[in-house]
Scaffold this motif. Structure first.
Motif, PDB file in Angstrom:
ATOM      1  N   PRO A   1      61.830  38.522  56.401  1.00  0.00           N
ATOM      2  CA  PRO A   1      62.801  37.464  56.062  1.00  0.00           C
ATOM      3  C   PRO A   1      64.018  37.562  56.981  1.00  0.00           C
ATOM      4  CG  PRO A   1      62.978  39.302  54.518  1.00  0.00           C
ATOM      5  CD  PRO A   1      61.923  39.691  55.516  1.00  0.00           C
ATOM      6  N   TRP A   2      64.432  36.475  57.550  1.00  0.00           N
ATOM      7  CA  TRP A   2      65.596  36.476  58.445  1.00  0.00           C
ATOM      8  C   TRP A   2      66.701  35.649  57.826  1.00  0.00           C
ATOM      9  CZ3 TRP A   2      65.011  40.214  61.627  1.00  0.00           C
ATOM     10  CH2 TRP A   2      63.730  40.573  62.038  1.00  0.00           C
ATOM     11  N   GLY A   3      67.898  36.199  57.842  1.00  0.00           N
ATOM     12  CA  GLY A   3      69.033  35.474  57.259  1.00  0.00           C
ATOM     13  C   GLY A   3      70.177  35.390  58.246  1.00  0.00           C
ATOM     14  N   PRO A   4      71.191  34.616  57.900  1.00  0.00           N
ATOM     15  CA  PRO A   4      72.330  34.431  58.795  1.00  0.00           C
ATOM     16  C   PRO A   4      72.949  35.762  59.201  1.00  0.00           C
ATOM     17  CG  PRO A   4      72.468  32.918  56.933  1.00  0.00           C
ATOM     18  CD  PRO A   4      71.313  33.845  56.655  1.00  0.00           C
ATOM     19  N   GLY A   5      73.181  35.928  60.478  1.00  0.00           N
ATOM     20  CA  GLY A   5      73.837  37.135  60.984  1.00  0.00           C
ATOM     21  C   GLY A   5      72.877  38.282  61.273  1.00  0.00           C
ATOM     22  N   ASP A   6      71.642  38.191  60.784  1.00  0.00           N
ATOM     23  CA  ASP A   6      70.670  39.255  61.074  1.00  0.00           C
ATOM     24  C   ASP A   6      70.412  39.309  62.575  1.00  0.00           C
ATOM     25  OD1 ASP A   6      70.431  39.741  58.405  1.00  0.00           O
ATOM     26  OD2 ASP A   6      68.447  38.811  58.185  1.00  0.00           O
ATOM     27  N   GLU A   7      70.114  40.516  63.029  1.00  0.00           N
ATOM     28  CA  GLU A   7      69.980  40.700  64.468  1.00  0.00           C
ATOM     29  C   GLU A   7      68.679  41.436  64.778  1.00  0.00           C
ATOM     30  OE1 GLU A   7      73.777  42.068  66.628  1.00  0.00           O
ATOM     31  OE2 GLU A   7      72.535  43.839  66.348  1.00  0.00           O
TER      32      GLU A   7
ATOM     33  N   ASP B   1      63.001  35.154  69.396  1.00  0.00           N
ATOM     34  CA  ASP B   1      63.897  34.005  69.430  1.00  0.00           C
ATOM     35  C   ASP B   1      63.388  32.911  68.480  1.00  0.00           C
ATOM     36  OD1 ASP B   1      66.119  32.708  70.414  1.00  0.00           O
ATOM     37  OD2 ASP B   1      64.959  31.623  71.924  1.00  0.00           O
ATOM     38  N   ALA B   2      62.078  32.692  68.520  1.00  0.00           N
ATOM     39  CA  ALA B   2      61.496  31.608  67.712  1.00  0.00           C
ATOM     40  C   ALA B   2      61.713  31.846  66.216  1.00  0.00           C
ATOM     41  CB  ALA B   2      60.002  31.472  68.018  1.00  0.00           C
ATOM     42  N   VAL B   3      61.602  33.105  65.750  1.00  0.00           N
ATOM     43  CA  VAL B   3      61.741  33.317  64.303  1.00  0.00           C
ATOM     44  C   VAL B   3      63.206  33.332  63.863  1.00  0.00           C
ATOM     45  CG1 VAL B   3      59.556  34.540  63.981  1.00  0.00           C
ATOM     46  CG2 VAL B   3      61.617  35.863  64.447  1.00  0.00           C
ATOM     47  N   THR B   4      64.098  33.646  64.782  1.00  0.00           N
ATOM     48  CA  THR B   4      65.507  33.695  64.361  1.00  0.00           C
ATOM     49  C   THR B   4      66.134  32.304  64.366  1.00  0.00           C
ATOM     50  OG1 THR B   4      66.086  34.245  66.653  1.00  0.00           O
ATOM     51  CG2 THR B   4      65.941  36.076  65.091  1.00  0.00           C
ATOM     52  N   ARG B   5      65.628  31.422  65.220  1.00  0.00           N
ATOM     53  CA  ARG B   5      66.144  30.050  65.268  1.00  0.00           C
ATOM     54  C   ARG B   5      66.074  29.409  63.891  1.00  0.00           C
ATOM     55  NH1 ARG B   5      62.947  27.324  70.258  1.00  0.00           N
ATOM     56  NH2 ARG B   5      63.862  28.636  71.865  1.00  0.00           N
ATOM     57  N   GLY B   6      67.104  28.765  63.530  1.00  0.00           N
ATOM     58  CA  GLY B   6      67.074  28.044  62.261  1.00  0.00           C
ATOM     59  C   GLY B   6      67.441  28.924  61.091  1.00  0.00           C
ATOM     60  N   ALA B   7      67.355  30.252  61.267  1.00  0.00           N
ATOM     61  CA  ALA B   7      67.704  31.155  60.165  1.00  0.00           C
ATOM     62  C   ALA B   7      69.137  31.660  60.331  1.00  0.00           C
ATOM     63  CB  ALA B   7      66.740  32.339  60.129  1.00  0.00           C
TER      64      ALA B   7
END
Ligand SMILES: Cc1ncc(COP(=O)(O)O)c(C=O)c1O
Length: 393
Positions: free
Chosen positions: A106-112, A128-134
């Motif tokens: 699960p990816w949330g705002p600010g996760d790196e 990059d693809a999984v973090t976009r939008g999250a």
């Protein structure tokens, strides 16, 4: 013990007119393993439905085979890489394995997600693809130049982790720079900081000793079609039991939520022969004598790198403990510095000199990465050194 060098070339279907110094890029399958794969395909073809639904794997609505063929193959591979078969699933390639992990978290705002500048570019794109939008992001940390020594690599990675780092993706053997990173130390430092680690071991199985459980990462992804001598497309994803729940394959099918191995063992109808033939890849390597082979390959890569650097007047700085069976050597400035220069040289080497070898553009200059395999021999690196030198100026 096998006699390494050109006499061994006949074991692979390689064009004998080409000096092939690029074994690691997409692998080269030995004839014996191709024959094994063909035998598997013929076995499947005798009654495809029976094999696929009753022998291959445990499927949701079919009587479970006592020894599913895929599980037997996973056991055989696990025994060679320091893993339990039940913690290991096949994927088409390392890219697919990394995508599976990335898409399952699960990816949330600010996760790196932290990656390194020696990492394989396609995987940074997957991150990059999984973090976009999250609202999450991928951060790339710079690793030292070759020659800095193992301590400096550990320090650079550890210092690059932050309070918001939810995942580190790090290579066991880097792709372009061809360095064996001190992976156990990196993983130990990450554990101390509670940072999960996904190790990209695309270039490891079959290339050097591997004990995945001892490394102790959260996930280990690898290819078997590179140094493991398996047919393409063959890689694996390892996850310890506490990382298996919620880990889904890159292609979700009937097995959703029925357990790690069941989910991955059926990703829809596909040709399972590369995975089933993977143990034959290791058997082939073992028939050559693993220790002798690794010694030969290392001698070729290390020695060849020095021959080339000396001929070109450049500095090959990597420490020997960080070199396995590949080496990346700086080309002279006269070879150029742009991606176009790299492509021109690579084409010239292939089409004029009949040498297959990648030329890379990084750190403001050009580099050449050589691989070493049982069928290579020292004079091939000398020939490459001369071919490049002859084009200078
Ligand atoms: C370090 C590394 N990781 C991942 C990959 C991707 O391998 P594949 O295309 O088989 O997924 C490569 C390919 O060369 C690689 O060098």
């Amino acid at each position: 013990m096998a006699q390494f060098g050109r006499a061994m070339l006949a074991e692979w279907p390689l064009d004998p007119d080409i000096t092939y110094l690029n074994h690691g890029t997409v692998g080269v399958t030995p004839r014996a393993v191709m024959a094994k794969q063909q035998a598997i395909r013929e076995r499947i073809a005798r009654n495809p439905a029976q094999f696929m639904f009753r022998e291959l794997a445990r499927l949701h609505d079919m009587p479970a085979p006592e020894f599913p063929a895929l599980r037997a193959a996973a056991e055989a591979i696990g025994a060679r890489v320091g893993a339990r078969g039940d913690d290991l699933v096949f994927v088409d390639n390392a890219t697919a394995g990394v995508n599976a992990v990335l898409r399952s978290l699960p990816w949330g705002p600010g996760d790196e997600i932290v990656v390194t500048d020696h990492g394989y570019g396609a995987l940074a794109r997957a991150a990059d693809a999984v973090t976009r939008g999250a609202g999450a992001l991928v951060r790339t940390i710079a690793l030292p130049r070759a020659g800095a020594g193992a301590d400096a690599y550990v320090a650079a990675i550890v210092n690059g982790l932050g309070a918001r780092t939810r995942l580190l993706i790090v290579d066991h053997v880097t792709s372009g720079s061809a360095l064996v990173l001190p992976i156990e130390r990196v993983v130990a430092e990450c554990r101390r900081r509670d940072v999960p680690v996904l190790v990209d071991g695309a270039h490891v199985p079959g290339a050097m000793p591997l004990d995945i459980e001892t490394i102790g990462a959260d996930w280990y992804v690898a290819n078997l079609h590179k140094w493991g001598m398996a047919p393409r497309s063959c890689g694996f994803l390892w996850a310890p039991p506490h990382r298996q729940s919620g880990l889904h394959p890159p292609v979700v099918s009937w097995g959703l939520d029925t357990g790690f191995t069941r989910e991955f063992d059926w990703m829809g109808t596909r040709d399972p022969s590369p995975w089933l033939a993977a143990p034959a890849g290791f058997e082939f390597l073992e028939s050559l004598g693993l220790d002798a082979l690794w010694k030969w390959n290392h001698m070729l890569a290390w020695g060849g790198a020095h021959v080339m650097a000396a001929r070109w007047g450049t500095a090959f700085e990597a420490s020997e403990s960080m070199i396995g069976c590949m080496a990346t050597v700086p080309l002279p400035a006269s070879a150029g510095s742009s991606p176009e220069d790299a492509q021109r040289l690579r084409d010239a080497l292939l089409f004029e000199e009949r040498i297959e070898v990648p030329v890379l553009c990084r750190d403001g200059g050009l580099w050449i990465r050589v691989c070493a395999q049982a069928y290579n021999e020292p004079r091939e690196y000398e020939r490459l050194a001369e071919a490049v030198a002859a084009r200078r100026g």
